[in-house]
Scaffold this motif. Structure first.
Motif, PDB file in Angstrom:
ATOM      1  N   ARG A   1      95.283 -70.070  46.265  1.00  0.00           N
ATOM      2  CA  ARG A   1      95.748 -69.689  47.601  1.00  0.00           C
ATOM      3  C   ARG A   1      97.264 -69.728  47.773  1.00  0.00           C
ATOM      4  NH1 ARG A   1      92.181 -66.944  50.770  1.00  0.00           N
ATOM      5  NH2 ARG A   1      90.113 -67.904  50.745  1.00  0.00           N
ATOM      6  N   PHE A   2      97.984 -70.542  46.984  1.00  0.00           N
ATOM      7  CA  PHE A   2      99.409 -70.761  47.229  1.00  0.00           C
ATOM      8  C   PHE A   2     100.312 -70.175  46.139  1.00  0.00           C
ATOM      9  CE2 PHE A   2      97.205 -73.891  49.710  1.00  0.00           C
ATOM     10  CZ  PHE A   2      97.974 -74.095  50.845  1.00  0.00           C
ATOM     11  N   ALA A   3      99.737 -69.690  45.040  1.00  0.00           N
ATOM     12  CA  ALA A   3     100.542 -69.255  43.901  1.00  0.00           C
ATOM     13  C   ALA A   3     101.473 -68.108  44.267  1.00  0.00           C
ATOM     14  CB  ALA A   3      99.629 -68.850  42.751  1.00  0.00           C
ATOM     15  N   ALA A   4     102.685 -68.151  43.705  1.00  0.00           N
ATOM     16  CA  ALA A   4     103.665 -67.077  43.857  1.00  0.00           C
ATOM     17  C   ALA A   4     103.733 -66.277  42.559  1.00  0.00           C
ATOM     18  CB  ALA A   4     105.036 -67.661  44.194  1.00  0.00           C
ATOM     19  N   ASP A   5     104.302 -65.097  42.645  1.00  0.00           N
ATOM     20  CA  ASP A   5     104.321 -64.188  41.492  1.00  0.00           C
ATOM     21  C   ASP A   5     105.130 -64.728  40.318  1.00  0.00           C
ATOM     22  OD1 ASP A   5     102.769 -62.419  42.889  1.00  0.00           O
ATOM     23  OD2 ASP A   5     104.440 -61.173  43.565  1.00  0.00           O
ATOM     24  N   ASP A   6     106.093 -65.629  40.593  1.00  0.00           N
ATOM     25  CA  ASP A   6     106.959 -66.136  39.522  1.00  0.00           C
ATOM     26  C   ASP A   6     106.429 -67.413  38.879  1.00  0.00           C
ATOM     27  OD1 ASP A   6     107.366 -67.948  41.538  1.00  0.00           O
ATOM     28  OD2 ASP A   6     109.535 -67.680  41.676  1.00  0.00           O
ATOM     29  N   GLY A   7     105.191 -67.795  39.208  1.00  0.00           N
ATOM     30  CA  GLY A   7     104.612 -69.000  38.626  1.00  0.00           C
ATOM     31  C   GLY A   7     104.744 -70.227  39.497  1.00  0.00           C
TER      32      GLY A   7
ATOM     33  N   THR B   1     108.772 -64.880  57.913  1.00  0.00           N
ATOM     34  CA  THR B   1     108.854 -64.902  56.459  1.00  0.00           C
ATOM     35  C   THR B   1     107.906 -65.990  55.973  1.00  0.00           C
ATOM     36  OG1 THR B   1     110.340 -65.088  54.547  1.00  0.00           O
ATOM     37  CG2 THR B   1     110.782 -66.541  56.390  1.00  0.00           C
ATOM     38  N   ARG B   2     107.374 -65.839  54.774  1.00  0.00           N
ATOM     39  CA  ARG B   2     106.442 -66.830  54.248  1.00  0.00           C
ATOM     40  C   ARG B   2     107.247 -67.997  53.687  1.00  0.00           C
ATOM     41  NH1 ARG B   2     101.608 -65.744  49.748  1.00  0.00           N
ATOM     42  NH2 ARG B   2     100.591 -67.803  49.976  1.00  0.00           N
ATOM     43  N   PRO B   3     107.072 -69.206  54.233  1.00  0.00           N
ATOM     44  CA  PRO B   3     107.942 -70.314  53.819  1.00  0.00           C
ATOM     45  C   PRO B   3     107.715 -70.724  52.377  1.00  0.00           C
ATOM     46  CG  PRO B   3     106.199 -71.091  55.281  1.00  0.00           C
ATOM     47  CD  PRO B   3     106.121 -69.602  55.272  1.00  0.00           C
ATOM     48  N   ARG B   4     108.837 -71.045  51.746  1.00  0.00           N
ATOM     49  CA  ARG B   4     108.789 -71.515  50.372  1.00  0.00           C
ATOM     50  C   ARG B   4     110.071 -72.256  50.061  1.00  0.00           C
ATOM     51  NH1 ARG B   4     108.519 -68.085  44.665  1.00  0.00           N
ATOM     52  NH2 ARG B   4     108.281 -69.939  43.335  1.00  0.00           N
TER      53      ARG B   4
END
Length: 661
Positions: A494-500, A514-517
């Motif tokens: 559910r939380f993974a980003a494209d850069d790992g 914006t999606r917080p990160r």
């Protein structure tokens, strides 16, 4: 000017409940607020804070309890209150806007939003006259320069979306970790310990990194920075010399005057650090501080349900430090003339005062000559202090911070032989897993046993999994390993980003502008680094190499920031130390006195890559015990490095040799 009690009275947030009787017509964050803003054609006034925040209370008294301010807000804005601890996702995206627009952030946070949620103005604390000017200016701009306001909000939101895009990864290899130690040495305060100047915050995760670096490399420099910082904090006013536990930060560079709020996340992390420092050095001060801090958690923050409350306020009856500061006369009143004077000299309580109005914080710069006298004196002062007015408690239970507490109590209970601390960790884990895990997904908070509606964010999954994995290694109970593995599976899905790396919110969370990160380890581990650490540990405990690959990818995603400024990458660096040193797997089979001796020997090891399990051979649900028999009927320890195993050993000397290789 009614309405307030109906809007916030049912909140699960103690912070929001503090505002339920304001004349400002607050409501909670949600679609209804923005729909009302669209219907009324007015901006949204977003105010973000938390219950233990001193300046939040000041702004509330000056402005939000004021009828003139309330009339201005209610007429021309939709007023929304957010508890940053309950909704860290909302706090994160609008704090990014505040920092981008003003160059700094903090709480209370004050933002003006379009009805679509785009920020067009942001700031922090405003005294009442300036706040009224802000409201009047915003009303005028909204009325006469609407296009400029909307364009500004859209531009800010667009820029922040660009900033939050994935960055180039960087491997936190041996060279990067050595460089981080060198950078920290350059920022180290050789006079007062810690890093940087005032205000000075406890660098909990950096200290854990330095201890792990010493554990892996033997670096005396890393150990010296960690040990001297722990001692300086423990002897200063930032540490509660009577009741145990640490305040949020020191307003000065010498740890003398604290900002008096006591946060669960600080105390959980510092408890674990002092326990690990004692393991590395045998330092009796570190042991004492660890046990006193653990006792503080159980005495002052444990809830009836077995979880841990979020914080004790900085203020008591609106006065900061009222509970904690002393004058020489007050010491004499409790202890008598002779003992009062002796205590004043020992605790740096002066006629001039080290704090405010001639009062002093308590420091213990040297250990007293007469330990029995000090123990009795400390008890008398503590009991007298309990008769004073006490700070309020933010009694909501936050998943993430309770995960930190579970890990710390499990480690400390096991290493310092306090079974009651392990029992407290088990009870907390049972409560959080039973109450906060709803239909396979974590919720962020509960209060009085009732779970809130806010969805868990990445650090809830990472820090709770970390705590459950520590508890599994302490108790040998396979359910904590199984639950942690399920939580990590959900987080990856559910939380993974494209850069790992990992986003802070799930892919099905409420959409913000914006999606917080964030990769920054600030007061607590970021979602990304907390998940990296738990994935790495879970991999070592299960032999699942896929989890390790996920952990390393998340570390790479944190590497650039951690390398650039190690003070804001402490947990990522600590996890990287574990990745370099491990996996070092130790499985102890058997349940007799010999097994306990082997277990104690393994626990005393300082390798950051160590994972440890104990139980009967082939115990269900514990992969590292599979095919690990007793040796000639005797307890045995199986040691594996990087999935290559030594022959089993049956005595402490053999295990010590195996671990030291």
């Amino acid at each position: 000017m009614a309405g307030m009690a109906n809007r916030l009275a049912d909140s699960t947030s103690p912070y929001l409940l503090q505002h339920r009787d304001n004349p400002v017509d607050w409501q909670e964050w949600g679609p209804a607020a923005f729909e009302e803003a669209r219907e009324r054609d007015v901006p949204v006034l977003l105010s973000v804070g938390y219950a233990a925040c001193h300046w939040c209370h000041v702004m509330a008294h000056e402005s939000f309890e004021d009828e003139e301010v309330a009339r201005a807000v209610n007429a021309d804005f939709v007023a929304v209150k957010v508890d940053r601890e309950e909704r860290p996702d909302i706090d994160a995206v609008y704090m990014a806007a505040t920092t981008a627009l003003t160059g700094h952030g903090g709480w209370p946070m004050t933002c003006l939003l379009t009805p679509d949620g785009d920020p067009f103005f942001a700031g922090t604390y405003f005294p009442r006259p300036q706040f009224l000017q802000l409201l009047a200016g915003a009303k005028d701009a909204w009325t006469t320069q609407r296009d400029r306001v909307l364009d500004s909000g859209a531009h800010i939101a667009s820029r922040l979306r660009e900033i939050s895009a994935p960055t180039t990864g960087r491997r936190l290899d041996e060279g990067a970790l050595d460089t981080a130690v060198s950078q920290l040495r350059g920022q180290f305060d050789h006079a007062a310990a810690g890093f940087g100047g005032a205000p000075k915050f406890p660098p909990s995760m950096v200290l854990e990194f330095l201890l792990r670096h010493h554990g892996r490399t033997g670096s005396p420099d890393a150990l010296a920075m960690a040990a001297s910082t722990c001692e300086a904090m423990a002897r200063g006013g930032i540490y509660d010399q009577l009741g145990g536990g640490f305040a949020r930060y020191s307003v000065d560079a010498h740890w003398v005057v604290p900002h008096f709020e006591k946060m669960l996340y600080d105390n959980a992390q510092l408890l674990r650090v002092h326990t690990h420092l004692h393991r590395a050095t045998g330092d009796p001060l570190a042991r004492r501080v660890a046990l006193e801090t653990a006792d503080f958690l159980l005495r002052d923050l444990r809830t009836p349900e077995g979880g841990f409350a979020s914080a004790l306020d900085a203020d008591t009856d609106g006065v900061e430090g009222l509970t904690y500061a002393w004058t020489p006369a007050q010491l004499v009143e409790v202890l008598g003339e002779e003992d009062g004077a002796r205590a004043a000299a020992l605790l740096s309580v002066t006629d001039q005062g080290t704090f405010e109005h001639g009062s002093s914080t308590l420091q213990l710069l040297t250990d007293p000559d007469d330990a029995a006298w000090w123990a009795a004196t400390r008890t008398r002062l503590f009991e007298a202090r309990r008769q004073r007015p006490q700070p309020g408690c933010d009694d909501k239970v936050v998943t993430s911070w309770n995960g930190l507490a579970i890990a710390a109590l499990a480690d400390t209970g096991a290493l310092l032989d306090r079974a009651d601390l392990v029992d407290a960790a088990v009870r907390c884990a049972e409560f959080v897993v039973t109450t906060h895990l709803v239909d396979g997904r974590l919720r962020r908070t509960s209060r009085h046993g009732s779970v809130g509606t806010a969805a868990g964010v990445a650090d809830d999954y990472g820090n709770l999994a970390e705590g459950l994995l520590a508890l599994h290694q302490t108790t040998g109970d396979p359910r904590w390993l199984a639950t942690a593995r399920e939580l990590l599976g959900t987080a990856v899905a559910r939380f993974a980003a494209d850069d790992g790396g990992f986003h802070d919110t799930g892919d099905d969370a409420e959409a913000l502008f914006t999606r917080p990160r964030s990769a920054a380890d600030n007061a607590e581990p970021s979602g990304q680094s907390s998940l990296a650490g738990a994935l790495l540990t879970c991999s070592a405990l299960t032999g699942d190499s896929g989890l390790r690959e996920r952990a390393e990818a998340a570390l790479d995603a944190s590497g650039q920031l951690a390398s650039r400024d190690p003070r804001f990458g402490g947990w990522a660096l600590a996890v990287a130390e574990a990745a370099l040193a491990g996996p070092l797997q130790v499985a102890v089979v058997g349940a007799d006195a010999d097994a306990e001796a082997l277990l104690a020997t393994a626990r005393a090891a300082t390798s950051p890559g160590l994972v440890l399990v104990q139980g009967e051979p082939d115990a269900a649900g514990i992969p590292l015990l599979a095919d690990r028999p007793l040796v000639d009927g005797h307890a045995a320890a199986y040691v594996c490095r990087g999935f290559v195993c030594d022959a089993p050993v049956t005595d402490v000397a053999g295990l010590t040799t195996a671990l030291s290789r």
